[in-house]
Motif scaffolding. Structure first.
Motif, PDB file in Angstrom:
ATOM      1  N   SER B 122     -45.592-106.158 -42.473  1.00 55.93           N
ATOM      2  CA  SER B 122     -47.142-107.154 -43.127  1.00 55.93           C
ATOM      3  C   SER B 122     -47.515-106.763 -44.213  1.00 55.93           C
ATOM      4  CB  SER B 122     -48.080-107.344 -42.024  1.00 55.93           C
ATOM      5  OG  SER B 122     -49.308-108.067 -41.812  1.00 55.93           O
ATOM      6  N   THR B 123     -49.291-106.402 -44.571  1.00 56.16           N
ATOM      7  CA  THR B 123     -49.008-106.520 -45.843  1.00 56.16           C
ATOM      8  C   THR B 123     -49.178-105.393 -46.263  1.00 56.16           C
ATOM      9  OG1 THR B 123     -51.075-108.042 -45.324  1.00 56.16           O
ATOM     10  CG2 THR B 123     -51.526-106.192 -47.262  1.00 56.16           C
ATOM     11  N   GLU B 167     -43.068 -99.453 -47.304  1.00 54.80           N
ATOM     12  CA  GLU B 167     -43.540-100.604 -47.840  1.00 54.80           C
ATOM     13  C   GLU B 167     -43.499-101.543 -48.953  1.00 54.80           C
ATOM     14  OE1 GLU B 167     -47.976 -99.467 -45.789  1.00 54.80           O
ATOM     15  OE2 GLU B 167     -48.329-100.732 -47.817  1.00 54.80           O
ATOM     16  N   SER B 171     -42.450-104.623 -47.595  1.00 47.94           N
ATOM     17  CA  SER B 171     -44.172-105.724 -47.442  1.00 47.94           C
ATOM     18  C   SER B 171     -44.268-106.987 -48.008  1.00 47.94           C
ATOM     19  CB  SER B 171     -45.373-104.729 -47.572  1.00 47.94           C
ATOM     20  OG  SER B 171     -45.303-105.046 -49.362  1.00 47.94           O
ATOM     21  N   PRO B 173     -46.354-108.148 -50.428  1.00 50.48           N
ATOM     22  CA  PRO B 173     -47.030-108.377 -51.366  1.00 50.48           C
ATOM     23  C   PRO B 173     -45.204-107.154 -52.477  1.00 50.48           C
ATOM     24  CG  PRO B 173     -48.382-107.193 -49.844  1.00 50.48           C
ATOM     25  CD  PRO B 173     -47.862-107.481 -49.371  1.00 50.48           C
ATOM     26  N   ASN B 203     -45.844-116.141 -53.256  1.00 50.52           N
ATOM     27  CA  ASN B 203     -46.565-115.164 -52.546  1.00 50.52           C
ATOM     28  C   ASN B 203     -45.099-114.854 -51.283  1.00 50.52           C
ATOM     29  OD1 ASN B 203     -47.066-117.510 -50.545  1.00 50.52           O
ATOM     30  ND2 ASN B 203     -48.684-117.238 -50.792  1.00 50.52           N
TER      31      ASN B 203
END
Lengths: 306, 306
Positions: B122-123, B167, B171, B173, B203
């Motif tokens: 996710s984020t 990450e 992720s 981002p 995004n």
């Protein structure tokens, strides 16, 4: 083959060892282990609660079966059941790194903890995980294969075929290979003298010796191996949050030569909270982690199977 | 803040949610959670065994304390004890990924297993580990921080400061950032149109949409993210030997777009025995893994504290 008779508090009473016979098949292996075990058991058969053993390579601890064990015989090898018959005792089989982890956890002198990660750095790199107070086995009972976790997809090829596994950076043979590659570029090194002038004769031991004497190539190779081991252990700290990390195996006997770059890497890369209070130490039982661990395992398994 | 009243078999009876008040400090947060919890509890206070909650960021589950929780208030936040007082019920606090892992394990529809690894993409990227039939917490109760395991020391810088964490590749981002970097080189892309012509507006959602429509940059970015997630999961397969790997979180809702390269990487890189029978699936409870997981946690903790 190394065997010992011991007590529930980790004391070894008698021990024996001998080579694994390579020319008499499974029967020969079972006969050799049986003979050694009976020698240490002596007249105490009735007082022995159980036999526990560690073995290299993939295995099924529930069935007591080895799969294509290295240096033994090919195929599915029911070593547990065969020894149960020959010794007339309960026999528990477990991965050798897991057994060593049990030994260091219970009797390694590291104090009481519920979270200990044992890693062995030797010809190969493996691990045993104690998490929240128990040895972790996992679905296929293969948990702990840290040697084949990838820390650099552009790294050197590993024995398993993947690129950049921990083992491809940190094992004894990988350390020797990295040193030989650097020597081939710049042959003017104390390391080469220690190996009798032949690049092919360079092994992890000669690299360690040369590093201790300040040879730049050897120092660089050990630093690189320790740094990569540090990355592997940062990953373990983040994934499992151990309290104590015990480093065993032949390469670990070089102490701070290996551990100093590991500490640096952990300090620089691990996050604060997961790394809080983590201790990095060498194996308290040295070469006996596995042998003493088998005692711990025998106690554990015979208690839980009652 | 999302709250639910539910039963021991994972059924949600009533639910409520509302934003976290950002301007009224800890008192405001506690008041909001209390209000929502009381709304779903209604007249059933006497029938409620316990309250369990998942929270982001570092925390101490035993003390019920959060450390510098993101989006809440700074410092050491004793959310558990405060809610225990305001709700007059036992309150158990746990990391949000761990709570989601409990939900998927008990009620995710993945069948009975003792070894499940839940990863949320996710984020951020986090995980909860069920090993040999238990949730693993570790010494600092931070186990599962897979987002900050390093898989490429030459990779992009992560929020944590290290290079090449999972990450930093996988992720939302990070996916958006990788796409923006490629767009800056070659701006001629459907992806740019979907973002209204502004690179800054790209995004993870627009990248996924463009990839589904075959945009080469978006396809390449998702493939790369999935491949790196695959390396992380190869490492998990080797280290923990899970039977079921559940991928949750916003990015996982793109299904095979993300999972196909993960499968390829596992197939190509994982060793045979550790990977035998491993299933890779998306979260069965989707956005409710955590909410339903809190039910599982409440049952577990109230049983073990009796």
């Amino acid at each position: 083959v190394r065997v010992a008779l011991g007590t529930g508090d980790g004391a070894i009473l008698r021990r024996a060892d001998d080579g694994t016979p390579r020319d008499r098949g499974l029967e020969g292996v079972v006969a050799r282990i049986t003979e050694l075990a009976k020698a240490v058991i002596g007249d105490d058969h009735d007082r022995v609660a159980a036999v526990a053993m560690g073995a290299a390579g993939p295995l099924d601890p529930k069935a007591g079966v080895l799969y294509d064990p290295p240096n033994l015989v090919p195929g599915v090898v029911p070593l547990g059941p065969l020894l149960k018959t020959s010794l007339q005792l309960p026999v528990f089989l477990e991965n050798d790194a897991n057994v060593a982890a049990m030994g260091e956890w219970r009797f390694g002198g590291h104090g009481k903890t519920d979270n200990l990660f044992y890693i062995t750095v030797s010809t190969g790199v493996g691990a045993g995980i104690i998490a929240d107070g128990r040895l972790i086995q996992g679905f296929n009972a293969t948990a702990g294969e840290i040697g084949h976790t990838v820390i650099d997809p552009n790294g050197p090829v590993c024995n398993c075929g993947a690129h950049g596994c921990v083992e491809a950076f940190c094992s004894g043979p990988s350390i020797a290979r990295a040193a030989r590659a650097l020597l081939a570029e710049d042959g003017n090194s104390l390391l080469l003298d220690l190996a009798g002038g032949t690049i092919e004769a360079v092994n992890a031991r000669t690299v360690a010796e040369a590093a201790r004497r300040g040879d730049p190539i050897a120092v660089r190779v050990f630093h690189e191996a320790g740094d990569k081991l540090g990355i592997a252990l940062v990953n373990v700290i983040h994934l499992l949050s151990p309290e104590i990390i015990v480093v065993g195996g032949g390469v670990s006997q070089n102490g701070e030569l290996l551990l100093e770059p590991v500490r640096q890497r952990i300090q620089n890369t691990a996050m604060k909270l997961p790394a809080r209070g983590v201790q990095l130490v060498t194996a308290g039982l040295r070469q006996d982690s596995g042998l003493v661990g088998a005692l711990a395992l025998a106690i554990d398994r015979s208690n839980s199977s009652q």
